[in-house]
Design a protein around this motif. Structure first.
Motif, PDB file in Angstrom:
ATOM      1  N   VAL A   1      24.786  31.446  49.226  1.00 31.15           N
ATOM      2  CA  VAL A   1      25.282  32.610  49.958  1.00 31.15           C
ATOM      3  C   VAL A   1      26.533  33.126  49.255  1.00 31.15           C
ATOM      4  CG1 VAL A   1      26.152  33.465  52.174  1.00 31.15           C
ATOM      5  CG2 VAL A   1      24.356  31.703  52.111  1.00 31.15           C
ATOM      6  N   PHE A   2      26.557  34.427  49.019  1.00 31.67           N
ATOM      7  CA  PHE A   2      27.669  35.057  48.325  1.00 31.67           C
ATOM      8  C   PHE A   2      28.224  36.194  49.184  1.00 31.67           C
ATOM      9  CE2 PHE A   2      24.620  33.501  45.194  1.00 31.67           C
ATOM     10  CZ  PHE A   2      25.410  32.716  44.385  1.00 31.67           C
ATOM     11  N   SER A   3      29.483  36.499  48.931  1.00 26.23           N
ATOM     12  CA  SER A   3      30.062  37.673  49.577  1.00 26.23           C
ATOM     13  C   SER A   3      29.446  38.918  48.962  1.00 26.23           C
ATOM     14  CB  SER A   3      31.583  37.683  49.388  1.00 26.23           C
ATOM     15  OG  SER A   3      32.131  38.894  49.856  1.00 26.23           O
ATOM     16  N   SER A   4      29.011  39.828  49.817  1.00 22.35           N
ATOM     17  CA  SER A   4      28.424  41.070  49.301  1.00 22.35           C
ATOM     18  C   SER A   4      29.452  42.182  49.186  1.00 22.35           C
ATOM     19  CB  SER A   4      27.286  41.530  50.208  1.00 22.35           C
ATOM     20  OG  SER A   4      27.769  41.799  51.519  1.00 22.35           O
ATOM     21  N   ARG A   5      30.644  41.954  49.744  1.00 22.61           N
ATOM     22  CA  ARG A   5      31.707  42.946  49.629  1.00 22.61           C
ATOM     23  C   ARG A   5      32.601  42.589  48.456  1.00 22.61           C
ATOM     24  NH1 ARG A   5      33.969  44.089  55.722  1.00 22.61           N
ATOM     25  NH2 ARG A   5      32.001  44.740  56.662  1.00 22.61           N
ATOM     26  N   ALA A   6      33.196  43.607  47.915  1.00 22.47           N
ATOM     27  CA  ALA A   6      34.204  43.359  46.888  1.00 22.47           C
ATOM     28  C   ALA A   6      35.374  42.629  47.532  1.00 22.47           C
ATOM     29  CB  ALA A   6      34.648  44.664  46.265  1.00 22.47           C
ATOM     30  N   ARG A   7      35.923  41.691  46.827  1.00 25.69           N
ATOM     31  CA  ARG A   7      37.046  40.916  47.336  1.00 25.69           C
ATOM     32  C   ARG A   7      38.350  41.517  46.821  1.00 25.69           C
ATOM     33  NH1 ARG A   7      37.167  36.916  44.619  1.00 25.69           N
ATOM     34  NH2 ARG A   7      35.386  37.249  43.239  1.00 25.69           N
ATOM     35  N   LEU A   8      39.285  41.691  47.748  1.00 30.28           N
ATOM     36  CA  LEU A   8      40.610  42.218  47.379  1.00 30.28           C
ATOM     37  C   LEU A   8      41.578  41.062  47.306  1.00 30.28           C
ATOM     38  CD1 LEU A   8      42.378  45.396  48.539  1.00 30.28           C
ATOM     39  CD2 LEU A   8      43.611  43.225  48.755  1.00 30.28           C
ATOM     40  N   THR A   9      42.262  40.951  46.194  1.00 32.66           N
ATOM     41  CA  THR A   9      43.234  39.879  45.986  1.00 32.66           C
ATOM     42  C   THR A   9      44.480  40.445  45.329  1.00 32.66           C
ATOM     43  OG1 THR A   9      42.288  39.339  43.836  1.00 32.66           O
ATOM     44  CG2 THR A   9      41.449  38.121  45.738  1.00 32.66           C
ATOM     45  N   VAL A  10      45.592  39.771  45.541  1.00 31.26           N
ATOM     46  CA  VAL A  10      46.858  40.120  44.886  1.00 31.26           C
ATOM     47  C   VAL A  10      47.375  38.866  44.217  1.00 31.26           C
ATOM     48  CG1 VAL A  10      49.155  41.127  45.151  1.00 31.26           C
ATOM     49  CG2 VAL A  10      47.328  41.758  46.733  1.00 31.26           C
ATOM     50  N   ALA A  11      47.752  38.984  42.967  1.00 30.60           N
ATOM     51  CA  ALA A  11      48.235  37.837  42.218  1.00 30.60           C
ATOM     52  C   ALA A  11      49.744  37.700  42.348  1.00 30.60           C
ATOM     53  CB  ALA A  11      47.849  37.978  40.754  1.00 30.60           C
ATOM     54  N   ASP A  12      50.210  36.450  42.397  1.00 30.74           N
ATOM     55  CA  ASP A  12      51.643  36.187  42.359  1.00 30.74           C
ATOM     56  C   ASP A  12      52.222  36.678  41.034  1.00 30.74           C
ATOM     57  OD1 ASP A  12      51.377  34.952  44.811  1.00 30.74           O
ATOM     58  OD2 ASP A  12      51.292  32.923  43.972  1.00 30.74           O
ATOM     59  N   VAL A  13      53.513  37.169  41.088  1.00 35.79           N
ATOM     60  CA  VAL A  13      54.170  37.656  39.866  1.00 35.79           C
ATOM     61  C   VAL A  13      55.602  37.158  39.849  1.00 35.79           C
ATOM     62  CG1 VAL A  13      52.728  39.711  39.700  1.00 35.79           C
ATOM     63  CG2 VAL A  13      54.880  39.812  40.975  1.00 35.79           C
TER      64      VAL A  13
ATOM     65  N   VAL B   1      49.675  43.281  41.065  1.00 33.72           N
ATOM     66  CA  VAL B   1      48.377  43.884  40.766  1.00 33.72           C
ATOM     67  C   VAL B   1      47.418  43.557  41.902  1.00 33.72           C
ATOM     68  CG1 VAL B   1      46.425  43.995  39.186  1.00 33.72           C
ATOM     69  CG2 VAL B   1      48.753  43.683  38.297  1.00 33.72           C
ATOM     70  N   VAL B   2      46.969  44.589  42.587  1.00 33.95           N
ATOM     71  CA  VAL B   2      45.956  44.450  43.628  1.00 33.95           C
ATOM     72  C   VAL B   2      44.597  44.672  42.958  1.00 33.95           C
ATOM     73  CG1 VAL B   2      45.111  45.277  45.835  1.00 33.95           C
ATOM     74  CG2 VAL B   2      47.574  45.241  45.372  1.00 33.95           C
ATOM     75  N   SER B   3      43.732  43.642  43.027  1.00 29.00           N
ATOM     76  CA  SER B   3      42.470  43.684  42.273  1.00 29.00           C
ATOM     77  C   SER B   3      41.267  43.629  43.198  1.00 29.00           C
ATOM     78  CB  SER B   3      42.397  42.510  41.296  1.00 29.00           C
ATOM     79  OG  SER B   3      43.461  42.533  40.383  1.00 29.00           O
ATOM     80  N   LEU B   4      40.182  44.216  42.720  1.00 31.34           N
ATOM     81  CA  LEU B   4      38.872  44.087  43.359  1.00 31.34           C
ATOM     82  C   LEU B   4      37.989  43.199  42.489  1.00 31.34           C
ATOM     83  CD1 LEU B   4      38.185  47.754  44.492  1.00 31.34           C
ATOM     84  CD2 LEU B   4      38.930  45.838  45.912  1.00 31.34           C
ATOM     85  N   SER B   5      37.178  42.445  43.134  1.00 32.68           N
ATOM     86  CA  SER B   5      36.295  41.548  42.376  1.00 32.68           C
ATOM     87  C   SER B   5      35.220  42.317  41.624  1.00 32.68           C
ATOM     88  CB  SER B   5      35.646  40.526  43.312  1.00 32.68           C
ATOM     89  OG  SER B   5      34.919  41.193  44.330  1.00 32.68           O
TER      90      SER B   5
END
Length: 1024
Positions: free
Chosen positions: A914-926, A937-941
């Motif tokens: 089972v996988f996520s079907s939505r794009a995942r939003l993540t923010v990396a530590d800086v 940087v706010v990223s989408l998978s």
């Protein structure tokens, strides 16, 4: 033949034939039955003739020369005819006897003792003595009785002689040579057995009145004699052998007169079963290698402990039984088995008619055979029943050690013997069934096996050695197999099977039977087996329904020979009665027996897909029939006689309809038929049409697939289609020492598909999934070099997909027919899937085994849980993983059992990821030096097809607003097709010596569009 007592040879010569024929055809034959040569001249042998009743000899002829033992001397008138003279040893030309003249044979000269007389000296009978042919005038006489040494007694030739017509010469010179004694061949007995032999004697020219027997043992005697009653008749004698005759060989001679015959009485030792088995894997009495039987027969004593019944692939009965030495009558050697199997083949009785009865202690004569490493007795006959209703033989507990080498020694030392599987023993496999011979088998471990004490009920089983729940490289020798030969006999039905069971059941009572060996497996053929139901394997971390608004699922499933009951006119090996395909010959045990058989299989698969797998969005399928003579028209499968009717596999289309008819998802099927093997099985796809669609064939699906491999690709690689198979020539340097299938890398080429997946059913947002459905060559320890190349080519396919699509999400799965790292069937490890790991693919087995080791398997082989079915994904798709599950609905369940519903529809357990079907939003530590901005940087998978507004706000921690940073609260847009946006938080350089300081950035976006997987990040302000 003269009836002379053979035990007392004649002490002197005598007349054996008398000829008084026409003219001078006169002769006398003298026989030497003394047992030694006789010098006639030296011993002064004479023949005297007494004419016309005179008491004084009128003619005395001194004999010359010698006569050998058992030979004759012929004295003839020198004027006799040529046939007489041809036999003559001495001739005389004086006037000879007529029918009324007496004749005397003497030794020691003319006055010496009389040895024999013809006629009566001193009496003139007139013309002759006797009458008819048995008279002394104009006849030939041959001796029947003993010599007559009394010259004056009355003479009747009919009492001692056989008469023949005038001038009969054919017997002259051959007295005693016409008797034929018949003794027969060797007489073979077993120790303690009585026996007898009837010997006979026939003399075409005489009457046999004695048969005498001599031997070297007083235990061999003549116990009966019947003389012949007429010329040419048969005399018979019985030679008897007493039971006390010791083991050995004894010559026996039968004599009658000078005739004799001989035979040998051989007494064989009666062996214990252990002496036949011997201490090794092969009997010392069987041929030294290969399959075959001894040329010698042996006597073996034992108790019939159990009858068995088996079935040939043609459906015929095969009979046999187990024989075991009685307690106290073994060879007392623990290294040898006291039991053995007796093979009867299609015969229900032994040679001679004995029907084995359980409890009979018998002595058998049989050949010792090895049949694929099973020591057995063949061509058996029963010599005697020693006792009946015998129950005194050992029944040992089946408790093999865990070490496989030691376990095999344990089994070999009990081969053919009765063993007990103890009540409470735990089942570690579903019942397996081999259809062609209706063989059923179940594997267990003993009731006291440590595995049954594990706290997790799903762990109470046997795993392959490298599995975390095993971890001991011992080969799992503790497994015990129950077979069906005993229950078949009890049922008198060669299709009867050992009782159905699933893993975690327990044996409800002792199961006792003989230990058999076939197909490299020891199996106890118990007469009665029953089980108590245990934990349900399908509840072991079972797949659960997904949230299709947020998730999608991919399953891999080997559907095990999904053939329909239609005879494809374009295929010669897909239906009972077909003649065959290149490389594939009947019988076809993989096709259904009838329509009901097919529908049962189809409906069970449909039920599993619908209720156990919860209708996955995409199924990577293996072992579907490649037939394509049908099309779905208005929701109905319509079949005809056109090949390649719609480019889709018929069985999977029918499976899709069955899933939908039961309330499951709506599926379509897809494949490239070039991927089928010789017998017509193929990998393929089933996909839910409310969410997935076949995308345009780009990248590896185009005319230039770009797969970089060290051998040329096949011509079909340039086809432009979706899905599509990719294959190549098998390089010449591949190690084929463990076998090879064909000249290509794959016999069943992988199916590569490109699918567009809606983020949620009916939604406008979508993404692309690349899927590769595989079915590698079978048997993990065979075709090792070829399977490694299959993994290498698979890795090259994935590399080519990623090269053409940098955002590609790839699932590579199916029945790879070998185990994941670190498990390996060979030593040293062959690491056959290494190219897939080296490519960077992640094995989801590792995720499953880390979460729940007891659920990490897909196949059960001879009681060992193991993994053959794999789901590999590339890193981008692995990042979307929600969970991986194995649906344990088949491998642990009994085959050919309708009582458990849809369980056991295949021999493989499906895997569901089972996988996520939505794009995942993540923010990396800086981090940033004070005075420099913190660039979050706010990223989408993955990129979206629409713009995505994103808002962010900074919050203090040890960093203080205004003093250390300038707070922000801002919104921005990640453009369609893009995957990132940056929010900058300004920092201030205050010049103070201090430690690093921290703040936070919290980002938000529409949760109906993306998953806020990790929306919070830390920003660290570094002191200058």
């Amino acid at each position: 033949m003269l009836g002379i007592p053979a035990q007392a040879a004649e002490t002197s010569l005598f007349f054996s034939e008398y000829i008084e024929g026409t003219s001078n055809n006169k002769a006398l034959e003298i026989y030497n039955g003394t047992g030694a040569p006789v010098d006639l001249a030296a011993n002064q042998y004479v023949v005297q003739m007494y004419f016309n009743g005179s008491a004084t000899a009128g003619l005395t002829i001194a004999l010359t020369g010698a006569v050998a033992s058992d030979d004759v001397f012929v004295l003839a008138n020198s004027a006799a005819s040529a046939p007489i003279l041809a036999q003559a040893d001495q001739v005389n030309g004086a006037g000879w006897f007529n029918g009324d003249d007496a004749i005397v044979l003497r030794s020691g000269g003319a006055a010496g003792p009389i040895l024999d007389v013809i006629g009566q000296v001193g009496l003139d009978p007139g013309t002759e003595w006797g009458a008819g042919l048995a008279s002394t005038a104009d006849n030939t006489l041959r001796r029947l009785g003993h010599p007559d040494t009394e010259p004056a007694d009355a003479f009747d030739p009919g009492a001692q002689w056989q008469g023949f017509a005038t001038d009969t010469f054919d017997g002259l010179g051959s007295f005693g040579l016409s008797t034929v004694l018949t003794c027969g061949g060797p007489l073979t007995l077993s120790q303690g057995e009585t026996g007898s032999r009837v010997v006979t004697g026939v003399d075409p020219d005489g009457i046999v009145t004695e048969l005498n027997v001599t031997s070297s043992s007083p235990s061999i005697t003549r116990t009966d004699f019947t003389p012949a009653t007429e010329v040419g008749g048969t005399a018979s004698a019985t030679v008897s052998v007493a039971a006390d005759l010791a083991v050995g060989s004894y010559p026996v001679t039968v004599t009658s007169g000078t005739a004799s015959c001989a035979f040998t009485v051989t007494v064989n030792a009666v062996l214990t079963v252990g002496e036949v088995q011997g201490p090794g894997a092969r009997s010392p009495l069987a041929p030294a290698s290969g399959n075959g039987s001894s040329s010698t027969t042996y006597e073996v004593q034992g108790v019939v402990t159990q009858r068995t019944l088996a079935r040939t692939s043609a459906g015929a009965d095969q009979f046999g039984f187990f024989l075991q030495s009685r307690t106290g009558a073994t060879d007392n050697n623990p290294a040898t088995s006291d039991g053995i199997f007796v093979f009867m083949g299609s015969f229900s009785s032994l040679i001679g008619g004995y029907v084995p009865v359980v409890g009979d202690e018998v002595v058998l004569r049989a050949r010792v055979a090895e049949f694929f490493n099973l020591t057995q007795l063949t061509s058996a006959s029963m010599l005697r029943v020693v006792a009946q209703n015998v129950t005194a033989y050992e029944v040992a507990d089946a408790v093999p050690p865990a070490d496989l080498i030691a376990a095999n020694q344990f089994w070999e030392q009990h081969e053919g013997a009765q063993l007990r599987v103890r009540s409470g023993s735990g089942v570690v496999s579903g019942r397996d069934v081999f259809a062609s011979t209706a063989d059923g088998e179940v594997f267990l471990v003993d009731v006291d096996d440590p595995a049954l004490d594990r706290p997790d009920p799903f762990a109470r089983r046997v795993f392959r050695d490298s599995h975390p729940l095993d971890g001991v490289a011992d080969g799992n020798g503790n497994r015990i197999m129950l077979g069906s030969m005993g229950v078949k006999w009890v049922a008198q039905d060669n299709t009867a099977l050992v009782a159905p069971a699933h893993t975690f059941d327990t044996l409800s009572g002792d199961a006792v039977g003989g230990l058999y060996f076939s197909f490299d497996k020891y199996g106890i053929q118990a007469s009665s087996v029953s089980f108590v139901s245990g934990t349900d394997p399908s509840t072991n971390l079972a797949p659960t329904p997904i949230d299709r608004n947020r998730e999608f699922s991919v399953a891999t499933y080997n559907v095990e020979n999904l053939y329909d009951f239609r005879d494809d006119p374009f295929d010669g090996c897909d239906f009972l009665g077909n003649t065959g395909c290149p490389g594939v010959s009947p019988p076809f045990d993989y096709v259904p027996l009838n329509e009901a058989d097919y529908q049962e299989h189809l409906q069970a698969l449909a039920t599993q897909i619908r209720t156990d797998l919860h209708s996955p969005d995409l199924l990577l399928v293996q072992e579907a029939e490649d037939q394509d003579i049908c099309s779905v028209v208005s929701g109905v499968l319509t079949c005809g006689a056109v090949d390649n009717a719609d480019g889709k596999p018929d069985t999977l289309q029918e499976l899709a309809l069955a899933v939908a008819a039961g309330g499951g998802g709506a599926y379509d099927a897809a494949y490239d038929r070039d991927g089928a093997d010789d017998r017509g099985i193929v990998a393929a796809f089933l996909y839910r049409t409310d969410r997935l669609s076949l995308a345009a064939p780009t990248g590896v699906l185009g005319a230039t697939p770009g797969v970089q491999y060290r051998a040329p690709g096949l011509p079909s690689n340039v086809d432009v289609q979706n899905p599509k198979t990719l294959n190549a020539d098998l390089p010449d340097d591949v190690d084929t020492s463990t076998g090879v299938d064909g000249s290509d890398v794959y016999t069943r080429a992988p199916q590569v598909g490109r699918f567009t997946v809606a983020a949620k059913p009916g939604g406008t947002e979508s993404f692309t999934i690349w899927a590769v459905s595989n079915h590698f060559s079978s048997t993990p320890q065979a075709r090792v070099g070829q399977r490694r190349e299959q993994a290498a080519y698979g890795a090259a396919i994935v590399t080519a997909i990623e090269a053409g699509d940098p955002n590609a999400r790839v699932v590579y799965g199916g029945d790879l027919n070998v185990f994941p790292r670190p498990d390996d069937p060979l030593s040293p490890p062959s690491d056959q899937l290494a190219p897939l790991y080296q490519q960077g693919l992640d094995s989801l087995w590792e995720d499953l085994v880390a979460l729940n080791p007891a659920s990490a398997y897909s196949y059960v082989f001879q009681g060992q849980a193991q993994t053959l079915d794999h789901v590999f994904v590339n890193q981008r798709l692995h990042d979307d993983l929600v969970r991986i599950r194995a649906a344990h609905v088949n491998a642990d369940w009994p085959a050919d059992f309708a009582g458990d519903g849809a369980r056991g529809a295949s021999d493989h357990d499906p895997q569901v990821a089972v996988f996520s079907s939505r794009a995942r939003l993540t923010v990396a530590d800086v981090s940033a030096v004070e005075g420099q901005p913190l660039n979050f940087v706010v990223s989408l998978s993955r990129p979206l097809s629409v713009d995505l507004p994103v808002c962010a706000v900074s919050l203090p921690d040890t960093a203080l607003p205004v003093l250390d940073f300038t707070p922000i609260a801002a919104c921005a847009t990640i453009a369609a097709g893009a995957t990132a946006i940056t929010f900058a938080v300004p920092t201030r350089a205050d010049g103070k010596p201090e430690g690093s300081e921290r703040l936070w950035l919290i980002s938000v976006a529409d949760p109906r569009v993306v998953d806020l997987t990790d929306p919070v990040a830390a920003g660290t302000v570094l002191n200058q």
